[in-house]
Every structure is written in structure tokens, then in C-alpha cells.
Design an enzyme around this catalytic site. Sequence first.
Site, PDB file in Angstrom:
ATOM      1  N   ASN A  70      41.671  38.864  33.504  1.00 31.01           N
ATOM      2  CA  ASN A  70      42.316  39.560  34.640  1.00 31.01           C
ATOM      3  C   ASN A  70      43.323  38.690  35.405  1.00 31.01           C
ATOM      4  O   ASN A  70      44.130  39.209  36.181  1.00 31.01           O
ATOM      5  CB  ASN A  70      41.268  40.106  35.622  1.00 31.01           C
ATOM      6  CG  ASN A  70      40.558  41.351  35.103  1.00 31.01           C
ATOM      7  OD1 ASN A  70      39.420  41.635  35.477  1.00 31.01           O
ATOM      8  ND2 ASN A  70      41.221  42.103  34.233  1.00 31.01           N
ATOM      9  N   ASP A 128      35.758  50.457  35.522  1.00 32.48           N
ATOM     10  CA  ASP A 128      37.099  50.626  34.951  1.00 32.48           C
ATOM     11  C   ASP A 128      37.764  51.916  35.441  1.00 32.48           C
ATOM     12  O   ASP A 128      37.087  52.915  35.681  1.00 32.48           O
ATOM     13  CB  ASP A 128      36.974  50.652  33.414  1.00 32.48           C
ATOM     14  CG  ASP A 128      38.308  50.433  32.738  1.00 32.48           C
ATOM     15  OD1 ASP A 128      39.271  50.026  33.421  1.00 32.48           O
ATOM     16  OD2 ASP A 128      38.395  50.674  31.521  1.00 32.48           O
TER      17      ASP A 128
HETATM   18  C1  FPP Z   1      39.254  47.552  36.148  1.00 37.30           C
HETATM   19  O1  FPP Z   1      40.063  48.692  36.407  1.00 37.30           O
HETATM   20  C2  FPP Z   1      38.819  46.956  37.406  1.00 37.30           C
HETATM   21  C3  FPP Z   1      39.031  45.656  37.789  1.00 37.30           C
HETATM   22  C4  FPP Z   1      39.757  44.690  36.930  1.00 37.30           C
HETATM   23  C5  FPP Z   1      38.612  45.138  39.111  1.00 37.30           C
HETATM   24  C6  FPP Z   1      37.312  45.690  39.639  1.00 37.30           C
HETATM   25  C7  FPP Z   1      37.175  45.287  41.042  1.00 37.30           C
HETATM   26  C8  FPP Z   1      36.664  46.048  42.023  1.00 37.30           C
HETATM   27  C9  FPP Z   1      36.077  47.389  41.833  1.00 37.30           C
HETATM   28  C10 FPP Z   1      36.651  45.531  43.436  1.00 37.30           C
HETATM   29  C11 FPP Z   1      35.687  44.389  43.554  1.00 37.30           C
HETATM   30  C12 FPP Z   1      34.997  44.382  44.826  1.00 37.30           C
HETATM   31  C13 FPP Z   1      33.695  44.715  44.994  1.00 37.30           C
HETATM   32  C14 FPP Z   1      33.150  44.642  46.357  1.00 37.30           C
HETATM   33  C15 FPP Z   1      32.813  45.152  43.889  1.00 37.30           C
HETATM   34  P1  FPP Z   1      41.593  48.662  35.962  1.00 37.30           P
HETATM   35  O2  FPP Z   1      42.382  48.095  37.080  1.00 37.30           O
HETATM   36  O3  FPP Z   1      41.716  47.950  34.667  1.00 37.30           O
HETATM   37  O4  FPP Z   1      41.898  50.185  35.803  1.00 37.30           O
HETATM   38  P2  FPP Z   1      42.963  50.828  34.785  1.00 37.30           P
HETATM   39  O5  FPP Z   1      42.430  50.590  33.395  1.00 37.30           O
HETATM   40  O6  FPP Z   1      42.963  52.269  35.156  1.00 37.30           O
HETATM   41  O7  FPP Z   1      44.291  50.153  35.046  1.00 37.30           O
END
Ligand code: FPP
Length: 242
Positions: free
Chosen positions: A70, A22
Site C-alpha cells: 500500500n 476492501d
Molecule cells: C482497501 O480498499 C483498503 C485499504 C488499503 C485501507 C483500509 C483502511 C481503513 C479501512 C482505515 C483504517 C482505520 C481503521 C480505524 C481500521 P481500496 O482502497 O483498495 O479499495 P478499492 O479497491 O475500491 O480501490
Amino acid sequence: MVQNDLSGKTLPPPQHIAIIMDGNGRWAKLRGKPRTAGHAAGAEAFRRIANYCRTLGVKYLTVYAFSTENWKRSQEEVSGIMTLLARYLNEALRDMEKNAVTFRFFGDLSKLSPALQKLCRDAEERSSQYHEVQVNFCLNYGGRDEIVRAARAFAQDVADGKRCPEELTEQMLSGYLYSAGVPDPELIIRPSGEQRTSNFLLWQSAYSEYVFMNVLWPDFTERDLDAAIEEYHRRNRRFGGT
Ligand code: FPP
């Protein structure tokens, strides 16, 4: 870093670590970049931490890559995450023999593009021969959804005469989950300052230690993992003797 207890004895790392990756969006916003840049940096953090888990001797690493919720994000962001996953899986398939990592996917993959579904299937099939380290990607995953599907599958087995309701145990229900055969995580890490479970591994986390950290996922380093494992050992040391 290998960790020792007070008498200098080496403490084994948790066998199974799970991570809610996150803070990618906030990381990008702080830098004036698009959210997809945050996810790209998050994918790099995943590579770094997966390698380090292997060095430490962690057997299972489960990461929350995409939740059932998501899909509500913009099309651009969703397809950015899917592209990163496809890139990673192509790399993993290329380097499969060298790395010998087993891949599993927890979630309803049928909503992914046919090309990504094929990459997931190929990665799962081709890596099933390895037994050293296992990475579980939670993709279009929700903990409640997982339990509902397990209940439905059990009910179907009852309707088909293969099972009867009285024989259902916790262990049997575990066998209907995406995580069938995988031991529950001892440690679940959530970076980015949020302190929620967000529908992650609801069944499997019954006895897990949660470590919440203030670092954003793209900034997460090997030292942060050391700190989380230290915290896990501190808690275990405090309660282990009783
Ligand atoms: C949450 O952070 C993260 C996600 C919804 C996506 C996670 C995906 C990756 C790290 C890439 C996947 C690829 C690989 C190779 C593992 P957020 O976007 O909710 O962050 P925020 O709360 O700061 O908005």
C-alpha cells in the site's frame, strides 16, 4: 444475530474472524469523493463490525488495514489512512478501561511514523491486561514477508545455538510469526467482489473458510456479517459430520 442449526441448537460464532477491508476507493469514486473519504467510511465500518463481533462473542478479529504494497499509493492517501489509524488508537487508549479490548499489531511497524509507532506500542502494552476480545491490526503487513521474517528469526536462533534445524515443526514456526499465540482464523471475509487472498495471513489461512461478498467495505453491515457467518456454518454443517 445468534444462529441456530436445524434442530434449533445455538451455533457458536467462529472464535476468530479475519477481514480484508476492501472497496473503500470504489465506494468513494461512486460518490464523487476523494479516496480518503472512502477510508474514513471504512474506518466507521470497522468500528461497527468490531462492536458487533463483541456482541456475538467473537474472540479475535483481525483486519487488513495497510499492506506492504500500500506504500505505492499517493502520499495523500497513505497519510489519510495513517491519520485514521492514529485517531482510532487515540480513542481506543482513551476508552481502554471501558472497552477492555486487547490490541495486537501484525506487521513491520518500524516504517510507520514515530508517533504512530508509539500509539501502537502504548495500545499493545496497556491492553495486554485484558483477555476478553482481541483486535489484531495488520499494518505494513504482508503474508510472505511475515514468513520470511519467521524463517530468518529461526535461522538466527540456530546460528546462536538455541535451536537445531531438525526440531522445527509447524507449531514452532507459528511461534515465530506476528500472530504467535493467536489461533488461526476459521473465517476470512473479503468484501468488494474481489476473490484473491492478496498476501493476507498466508500461513494462518491454511484451513480457513473464505467468504467473498459483493458489498463494498464501507457499506458492510451487521447483516452482512450474519450472512458470512451463516455461510460459514452451512459449509461446516455440510462437511462437519464426515
Ligand atoms: C482497501 O480498499 C483498503 C485499504 C488499503 C485501507 C483500509 C483502511 C481503513 C479501512 C482505515 C483504517 C482505520 C481503521 C480505524 C481500521 P481500496 O482502497 O483498495 O479499495 P478499492 O479497491 O475500491 O480501490
